[in-house]
Write a protein that holds these residues in place. Structure first.
Motif, PDB file in Angstrom:
ATOM      1  N   ASP A   1       0.908  -1.196   0.015  1.00 51.82           N
ATOM      2  CA  ASP A   1      -0.123   0.017  -0.144  1.00 51.82           C
ATOM      3  C   ASP A   1       0.790   1.257  -0.003  1.00 51.82           C
ATOM      4  O   ASP A   1       0.593   2.191  -0.695  1.00 51.82           O
ATOM      5  CB  ASP A   1      -0.788   0.052   1.314  1.00 51.82           C
ATOM      6  N   LYS A   2       1.834   1.522   0.976  1.00 51.21           N
ATOM      7  CA  LYS A   2       2.862   2.368   0.979  1.00 51.21           C
ATOM      8  C   LYS A   2       3.448   2.656  -0.357  1.00 51.21           C
ATOM      9  O   LYS A   2       3.751   3.701  -0.733  1.00 51.21           O
ATOM     10  CB  LYS A   2       3.718   2.402   2.186  1.00 51.21           C
ATOM     11  N   TYR A   3       3.990   1.495  -0.885  1.00 49.16           N
ATOM     12  CA  TYR A   3       4.931   1.388  -2.216  1.00 49.16           C
ATOM     13  C   TYR A   3       3.923   2.067  -3.377  1.00 49.16           C
ATOM     14  O   TYR A   3       4.308   3.000  -4.055  1.00 49.16           O
ATOM     15  CB  TYR A   3       4.955   0.000  -2.622  1.00 49.16           C
ATOM     16  N   LYS A   4       2.518   1.758  -3.285  1.00 46.38           N
ATOM     17  CA  LYS A   4       1.621   2.264  -4.557  1.00 46.38           C
ATOM     18  C   LYS A   4       1.536   3.711  -4.124  1.00 46.38           C
ATOM     19  O   LYS A   4       1.016   4.430  -5.064  1.00 46.38           O
ATOM     20  CB  LYS A   4       0.319   1.631  -4.305  1.00 46.38           C
ATOM     21  N   LEU A   5       1.285   4.042  -2.812  1.00 47.98           N
ATOM     22  CA  LEU A   5       0.968   5.697  -2.524  1.00 47.98           C
ATOM     23  C   LEU A   5       2.147   6.564  -2.382  1.00 47.98           C
ATOM     24  O   LEU A   5       2.066   7.442  -1.543  1.00 47.98           O
ATOM     25  CB  LEU A   5      -0.160   5.743  -1.568  1.00 47.98           C
ATOM     26  N   SER A   6       3.484   5.897  -2.565  1.00 50.64           N
ATOM     27  CA  SER A   6       4.628   6.615  -2.060  1.00 50.64           C
ATOM     28  C   SER A   6       4.742   8.247  -2.493  1.00 50.64           C
ATOM     29  O   SER A   6       4.558   7.984  -3.957  1.00 50.64           O
ATOM     30  CB  SER A   6       6.132   5.864  -2.362  1.00 50.64           C
ATOM     31  N   GLY A   7       5.111   8.968  -1.953  1.00 49.48           N
ATOM     32  CA  GLY A   7       5.268  10.476  -2.381  1.00 49.48           C
ATOM     33  C   GLY A   7       3.972  11.235  -2.494  1.00 49.48           C
ATOM     34  O   GLY A   7       4.110  12.420  -2.935  1.00 49.48           O
ATOM     35  N   LYS A   8       2.997  10.736  -2.135  1.00 51.29           N
ATOM     36  CA  LYS A   8       1.786  11.164  -2.085  1.00 51.29           C
ATOM     37  C   LYS A   8       1.076  11.719  -0.624  1.00 51.29           C
ATOM     38  O   LYS A   8       0.067  11.918  -0.435  1.00 51.29           O
ATOM     39  CB  LYS A   8       0.536  10.463  -2.646  1.00 51.29           C
ATOM     40  N   GLU A   9       2.272  11.423   0.438  1.00 50.57           N
ATOM     41  CA  GLU A   9       1.749  11.748   1.738  1.00 50.57           C
ATOM     42  C   GLU A   9       1.030  13.140   1.863  1.00 50.57           C
ATOM     43  O   GLU A   9       0.055  13.099   2.512  1.00 50.57           O
ATOM     44  CB  GLU A   9       2.950  11.399   2.709  1.00 50.57           C
ATOM     45  N   THR A  10       1.896  13.959   1.525  1.00 48.38           N
ATOM     46  CA  THR A  10       1.274  15.453   1.707  1.00 48.38           C
ATOM     47  C   THR A  10      -0.101  15.678   1.239  1.00 48.38           C
ATOM     48  O   THR A  10      -0.842  16.282   1.669  1.00 48.38           O
ATOM     49  CB  THR A  10       2.354  16.277   1.244  1.00 48.38           C
ATOM     50  N   LEU A  11      -0.293  15.256  -0.099  1.00 42.63           N
ATOM     51  CA  LEU A  11      -1.515  15.246  -0.810  1.00 42.63           C
ATOM     52  C   LEU A  11      -2.414  14.749  -0.159  1.00 42.63           C
ATOM     53  O   LEU A  11      -3.599  15.540   0.262  1.00 42.63           O
ATOM     54  CB  LEU A  11      -1.299  14.937  -2.306  1.00 42.63           C
ATOM     55  N   ILE A  12      -2.563  13.702   0.464  1.00 41.14           N
ATOM     56  CA  ILE A  12      -3.345  12.907   1.254  1.00 41.14           C
ATOM     57  C   ILE A  12      -3.752  13.449   2.571  1.00 41.14           C
ATOM     58  O   ILE A  12      -5.067  13.843   3.116  1.00 41.14           O
ATOM     59  CB  ILE A  12      -2.931  11.364   1.540  1.00 41.14           C
ATOM     60  N   SER A  13      -2.536  14.066   3.246  1.00 38.90           N
ATOM     61  CA  SER A  13      -2.807  14.740   4.485  1.00 38.90           C
ATOM     62  C   SER A  13      -3.531  16.047   4.251  1.00 38.90           C
ATOM     63  O   SER A  13      -4.624  16.345   4.942  1.00 38.90           O
ATOM     64  CB  SER A  13      -1.486  15.324   5.029  1.00 38.90           C
ATOM     65  N   GLU A  14      -3.379  16.632   3.162  1.00 35.31           N
ATOM     66  CA  GLU A  14      -4.029  18.030   2.885  1.00 35.31           C
ATOM     67  C   GLU A  14      -5.560  17.703   2.538  1.00 35.31           C
ATOM     68  O   GLU A  14      -6.402  18.551   2.966  1.00 35.31           O
ATOM     69  CB  GLU A  14      -3.428  18.645   1.759  1.00 35.31           C
ATOM     70  N   LEU A  15      -5.784  16.746   1.893  1.00 39.68           N
ATOM     71  CA  LEU A  15      -7.090  16.470   1.462  1.00 39.68           C
ATOM     72  C   LEU A  15      -7.917  15.859   2.568  1.00 39.68           C
ATOM     73  O   LEU A  15      -9.117  16.201   2.747  1.00 39.68           O
ATOM     74  CB  LEU A  15      -6.893  15.371   0.299  1.00 39.68           C
ATOM     75  N   LEU A  16      -7.226  15.240   3.523  1.00 42.01           N
ATOM     76  CA  LEU A  16      -7.795  14.738   4.739  1.00 42.01           C
ATOM     77  C   LEU A  16      -8.312  15.932   5.603  1.00 42.01           C
ATOM     78  O   LEU A  16      -9.348  16.039   6.384  1.00 42.01           O
ATOM     79  CB  LEU A  16      -7.103  13.750   5.421  1.00 42.01           C
ATOM     80  N   SER A  17      -7.426  16.843   5.610  1.00 40.00           N
ATOM     81  CA  SER A  17      -7.584  18.215   6.622  1.00 40.00           C
ATOM     82  C   SER A  17      -8.597  19.187   5.928  1.00 40.00           C
ATOM     83  O   SER A  17      -9.504  19.602   6.454  1.00 40.00           O
ATOM     84  CB  SER A  17      -6.206  18.752   6.687  1.00 40.00           C
ATOM     85  N   ALA A  18      -8.938  19.028   4.622  1.00 42.38           N
ATOM     86  CA  ALA A  18      -9.850  19.531   3.883  1.00 42.38           C
ATOM     87  C   ALA A  18     -11.371  18.802   3.979  1.00 42.38           C
ATOM     88  O   ALA A  18     -12.271  19.186   3.108  1.00 42.38           O
ATOM     89  CB  ALA A  18      -9.439  19.877   2.503  1.00 42.38           C
ATOM     90  N   ASP A  19     -11.450  17.655   4.526  1.00 47.17           N
ATOM     91  CA  ASP A  19     -12.487  16.954   4.865  1.00 47.17           C
ATOM     92  C   ASP A  19     -13.018  16.367   3.474  1.00 47.17           C
ATOM     93  O   ASP A  19     -14.275  16.195   3.363  1.00 47.17           O
ATOM     94  CB  ASP A  19     -13.868  17.726   5.445  1.00 47.17           C
ATOM     95  N   VAL A  20     -12.086  16.143   2.701  1.00 44.20           N
ATOM     96  CA  VAL A  20     -12.460  15.395   1.579  1.00 44.20           C
ATOM     97  C   VAL A  20     -12.636  13.922   1.740  1.00 44.20           C
ATOM     98  O   VAL A  20     -11.892  13.261   2.700  1.00 44.20           O
ATOM     99  CB  VAL A  20     -11.404  15.372   0.324  1.00 44.20           C
ATOM    100  N   SER A  21     -13.571  13.287   1.482  1.00 43.36           N
ATOM    101  CA  SER A  21     -13.937  12.034   1.614  1.00 43.36           C
ATOM    102  C   SER A  21     -12.776  10.937   1.197  1.00 43.36           C
ATOM    103  O   SER A  21     -12.173  11.218   0.177  1.00 43.36           O
ATOM    104  CB  SER A  21     -15.266  11.476   1.102  1.00 43.36           C
ATOM    105  N   LYS A  22     -12.665   9.734   1.894  1.00 45.24           N
ATOM    106  CA  LYS A  22     -11.739   8.632   1.605  1.00 45.24           C
ATOM    107  C   LYS A  22     -12.025   8.125   0.049  1.00 45.24           C
ATOM    108  O   LYS A  22     -11.209   7.918  -0.734  1.00 45.24           O
ATOM    109  CB  LYS A  22     -11.627   7.595   2.535  1.00 45.24           C
ATOM    110  N   ARG A  23     -13.138   8.150  -0.145  1.00 46.00           N
ATOM    111  CA  ARG A  23     -13.708   7.574  -1.356  1.00 46.00           C
ATOM    112  C   ARG A  23     -13.231   8.358  -2.471  1.00 46.00           C
ATOM    113  O   ARG A  23     -12.686   8.055  -3.551  1.00 46.00           O
ATOM    114  CB  ARG A  23     -15.079   7.532  -1.465  1.00 46.00           C
ATOM    115  N   LYS A  24     -13.212   9.880  -2.374  1.00 45.16           N
ATOM    116  CA  LYS A  24     -12.853  10.861  -3.310  1.00 45.16           C
ATOM    117  C   LYS A  24     -11.213  10.968  -3.384  1.00 45.16           C
ATOM    118  O   LYS A  24     -10.584  11.017  -4.541  1.00 45.16           O
ATOM    119  CB  LYS A  24     -13.209  12.183  -3.354  1.00 45.16           C
TER     120      LYS A  24
END
Length: 201
Positions: free
Chosen positions: A156-179
């Protein structure tokens, strides 16, 4: 058992012409079809995904498959050779009408058997060689082959490697996990596991 094999590639084509040819041939040769296999599917589809694949699994020694022409079995040489090789291994005969082809116990079949075996071996060697060359090229370019070592380097980490910041920002903006999963082009479960593992680090 004698099987009549008919294949057309679209609904617009009719199986009747091939059936007529096979019946006419059998009448001249004093043969009787025990079972018909008819399908409407492209010859480029793997034989394993066709009715032909099911037939090849159940054929036995001295069975006979009659088809209008070799191209009905497959649309490329390697596929046809593979199909004929299976039949040869099972001592099953294959006859075609337009090509006047006969796969059996004659010298032609033995020559073909050698050709099939040789071509398969050559193909395996070519694949192996191409793989080695590709790996050597990547290594010379300084690319580290394989996944990094360590238990944290999950798929899972291998697939999403390098997208940590993007995911964190989207989570902070209350974007759904599905999106978020859709944005990152991964399965929602993959994203969920990644978030849990990242937070544990």
């Amino acid at each position: 058992m004698i099987y009549g094999y008919i294949r057309v590639s679209s609904d617009k084509q009719t199986v009747e012409n091939q059936r007529f040819e096979i019946n006419n041939f059998c009448e001249k040769e004093n043969l009787k079809i025990d079972g018909w296999i008819e399908e409407t599917i492209s010859g480029t589809k793997s034989y394993n995904k066709r009715e032909l694949g099911r037939l090849l699994k159940r054929i036995q020694k001295e069975d006979l498959i009659i088809s209008a022409e070799l191209s009905r079995l497959g649309r490329n040489l390697f596929m046809i050779m593979e199909i004929l090789n299976i039949c040869m291994t099972k001592d099953c005969r294959v006859w075609t009408i337009k090509d006047n082809y006969r796969l059996g116990e004659d010298i032609q079949s033995k020559v073909l058997a050698f050709a099939f075996g040789l071509s398969a071996e050559i193909e395996r060697n070519l694949i192996s060689q191409r793989t080695k060359e590709a790996l050597a090229r990547k290594k010379s370019e300084g690319i580290i082959l394989g996944r990094p070592k360590g238990k944290k380097n999950s798929p899972d980490k291998y697939k999403l490697s390098g997208k940590e910041t993007l995911i964190s920002e989207l989570l902070s903006a209350d974007v759904s996990k599905r999106k978020i999963a859709k944005i990152c082009r991964v399965d929602r479960n993959t994203l969920a596991r990644f978030i849990v593992n990242r937070l544990d680090e």
